[in-house]
Design a protein around this motif. Sequence first.
Motif: not given
Length: 366
Positions: A270-286
């Motif tokens: 399960l890749g990072l791009a497949q995770l929904p973004r609902t918790v602080r969506p404005e923050v970049r993840r990597e």
Amino acid sequence: MADGVRAALLAGGEGRRMGPLGHGRLKPLVPFGGSCRLIDFSLANAEASGFDEVLLLSQYEERQLMDDLYRVWWRPGFRVHFGPYDRSYREGTGYRPPPPGGTPERGTADALIRKAPHLFGPGTSEVLVLHADHVYRFDYGPLIAAHRRSGAALTVAYQRIERRYVHLFGMVEFDASGSLTAFVEKPAEPTSDLVFAAFCVFDAARLHHYLEKLDGTDWQHDISRDVIPAMLAGGERILGHEVPGHWEDIGTVDRYHRAHLALVDAAPSLGLAQLPRTVRPEVRREVVVSAPGVDRSLVPGDLVNEGVLEQSVAFPGVRVGAGARVSRSVLLPGAVVPAGAEIDSAVVLEDGTVQSVASRTGAARV
């Protein structure tokens, strides 16, 4: 509704088996993957599959859940329907508690029966049943299309897993034609390596028939333990639809922890791009494979790290103090790890409580 299909999301879990991680919060709202909550996977799947609405089936602390979903998932083109409380939310008056003396819901099938007026409305030909504590990305379109082509009363999603884990799930078996021949919830001695992936599509009329037939009998009020076995015994045609790729049932803190470690594997399913973004969506993840102070970890762009973070997942707002070392752990939003702390195989909660996974000793503070 997507072309006659009513999507219903079962979200009544209390999270009692999650230990401190589940205290004070609803299980569907348990944070996951540095990016979202458990409930967001099924909702994101439904939206991506073309649904504009999903019916919420919940009873435990449902006001808290509805308030959250109203804030996060009511937007142009998609929303969560709140059943008997939906009109008050549309009109801006919020939640109205149910009158006293009603019959309590005792299982997943009860949730379907009690919300029947909102589930089996005009134009509903199929019912897609989803759960709020499973981690997976899936397009429900091909499942629904295959179900319609077959003319089956029910099509269940399934996945092949290691047989040693089958006893934790609903085991399924099929004959050479693909028809379901056995469905056993949490078998003591598994005879198959196939398990029910906990979502399925019913012919709406057949589902309604079996719910009415079972209601009032001596039953367990459960879809897996009652409805599906009754349909199987009744000679209904039930088919399977395989779920490829990542699928995880988050039932315990151990499975929660293992699912997070899988996110930072060398080859995650399960890749990072497949995770929904609902918790602080404005923050970049990597996912950082190797950098000063970070080794193969999923980290937010606002991470403050003065120690070492390895094979871990951190949410936005996390701070790791000077000289601290965090290994194989999950750090929830805003968690602070004190200077010099050593944390291994744990979940660090928002208030700094450390829930050990490996030792199962409960909660402690660093």
